[in-house]
Design a protein around this motif. Structure first.
Motif, short mmCIF file in Angstrom:
data_model
loop_
_atom_site.label_atom_id
_atom_site.label_comp_id
_atom_site.label_asym_id
_atom_site.label_seq_id
_atom_site.Cartn_x
_atom_site.Cartn_y
_atom_site.Cartn_z
N GLY A 202 1.14 -1.30 0.64
CA GLY A 202 -0.19 -0.15 0.17
C GLY A 202 0.24 1.09 0.10
N GLU A 203 1.86 1.34 1.23
CA GLU A 203 2.73 2.99 0.97
C GLU A 203 3.58 3.06 0.30
N SER A 207 3.02 6.66 -0.57
CA SER A 207 4.19 7.53 -0.04
C SER A 207 4.93 8.25 -2.07
N LEU A 208 4.13 8.17 -3.44
CA LEU A 208 4.39 9.12 -4.39
C LEU A 208 3.50 9.42 -5.40
N ASP A 209 2.58 8.24 -4.74
CA ASP A 209 1.18 8.97 -5.54
C ASP A 209 0.53 10.05 -4.62
N SER A 210 -0.43 10.09 -3.98
CA SER A 210 -0.72 10.60 -3.33
C SER A 210 -0.39 11.87 -2.81
N ALA A 211 -1.47 12.80 -3.20
CA ALA A 211 -1.35 14.18 -3.01
C ALA A 211 -1.37 14.60 -0.84
N GLU A 212 -1.25 13.33 -0.38
CA GLU A 212 -1.87 13.86 0.63
C GLU A 212 -0.37 13.74 1.68
N PRO A 213 0.34 13.61 1.60
CA PRO A 213 2.04 13.33 2.66
C PRO A 213 2.77 14.77 1.83
N ARG A 229 4.51 8.65 13.00
CA ARG A 229 3.52 7.86 13.93
C ARG A 229 3.75 6.15 13.62
N SER A 230 3.57 5.31 14.06
CA SER A 230 4.56 3.66 13.17
C SER A 230 2.74 3.18 13.04
N ASP A 231 2.00 3.63 13.50
CA ASP A 231 0.59 2.72 13.08
C ASP A 231 -0.51 3.43 12.05
N SER A 232 -0.13 4.00 11.26
CA SER A 232 -0.20 4.18 9.71
C SER A 232 0.89 4.60 8.55
N PHE A 233 0.50 5.17 7.49
CA PHE A 233 0.85 6.08 6.83
C PHE A 233 1.47 7.05 7.22
#
Length: 273
Positions: A202-203, A207-213, A229-233
């Protein structure tokens, strides 16, 4: 799913039954079942296809060390022989997460500790504790690159120093945002090199495609102040220009001074604007 360091690095507990003082255990490759090997093969094939053109070139080239004579999960003796010939590193078997000081001692001596178990089919996409797939597929290919091999050894030494200074939580952020969740710029494009992303279906996309991070240039003082955080993207990533530049930045830095400076300033949110 990855090594998440404790805040204060308490003294190491006694190793579990059957483990050596450095927490290593025999891999017992012959005890893996056909189902275990099939799980490795599924994960390997899926991630190799996913990562083509998304991971740094050195990772794809380093996958060669994992193409061994036995099927399925790599046998650590043969894997170590191939890796040692390239960069002097070996892979040692451990029963799971090891104490922080033991972990960094291994890295400082060019030994990478890898879990001697593999996730179940029901856990293909997420596992809280690092297994042999995360540890070997995610980390080992890049250990075949000299600059990464030297960087990891340096982190081992710096980790032991950070424990002595009571600053492990700062060094942990450097480890997190490089070894586990690092991105690199290569030929003008973003590429993945962190093992936490490389081993995550998933990541690898997120990590490359999402506009969120947020994705920001690697600046060491900022990294030391940025929480995770170690419990989510991840909500933020740091991007290095090259592994050689990363190694140089860490070797040249006065980390003790940077730790003290970071303690006098507020933490930074990885999702900050």
């Amino acid at each position: 799913m990855f090594k998440d360091f404790t805040e204060t690095a308490p003294p190491s507990p006694a190793p579990p039954a059957g483990a050596a003082a450095d927490w290593t255990v025999p891999q017992h490759w012959d005890r893996f079942t056909a189902g275990d090997h099939a799980t490795w093969d599924i994960l390997f094939a899926r991630q190799q296809e996913m990562l083509h053109g998304r991971a740094v070139r050195a990772f794809e080239e380093g996958l060669d060390v994992l193409h061994l004579s036995r099927p399925g999960i790599p046998e650590f003796g043969e894997l170590s022989d191939r890796l040692r010939a390239r960069t002097g590193w070996t892979v040692v078997s451990v029963p799971g997460l090891v104490p922080d000081d033991i972990f960094f001692e291994h890295l400082a001596n060019r030994r990478f500790p890898a879990g001697n178990f593999i996730r179940s089919r029901a856990q293909l996409d997420y596992l809280e504790e690092p297994d042999v797939f995360h540890d070997v597929f995610g980390h080992v290919p890049l250990l075949a690159l000299p600059a990464v091999a030297d960087f990891m050894q340096a982190l081992g030494s710096k980790g032991l120093e950070a424990i002595a200074k009571g600053a492990l939580h700062r060094l942990a952020r450097l480890y997190w945002y490089t070894v586990e969740f690092g991105l690199a710029r290569e030929d003008g494009a973003l590429r993945i090199f962190g093992a936490g992303i490389l081993s995550s279906f998933g990541e690898s996309r997120f990590s490359l495609d999402s506009a969120e991070p947020k994705r920001r240039p690697f600046v060491l003082p900022e990294v030391l102040r940025t929480t995770y955080r170690s419990d989510s993207f991840q909500t933020g990533y740091f991007v290095v220009d090259s592994f050689e530049a990363l190694l140089d930045a860490v070797l040249r830095a006065d980390l003790g001074s940077l730790y003290r400076e970071a303690e006098s300033l507020p933490d930074l949110d990885p999702a900050r604007p």
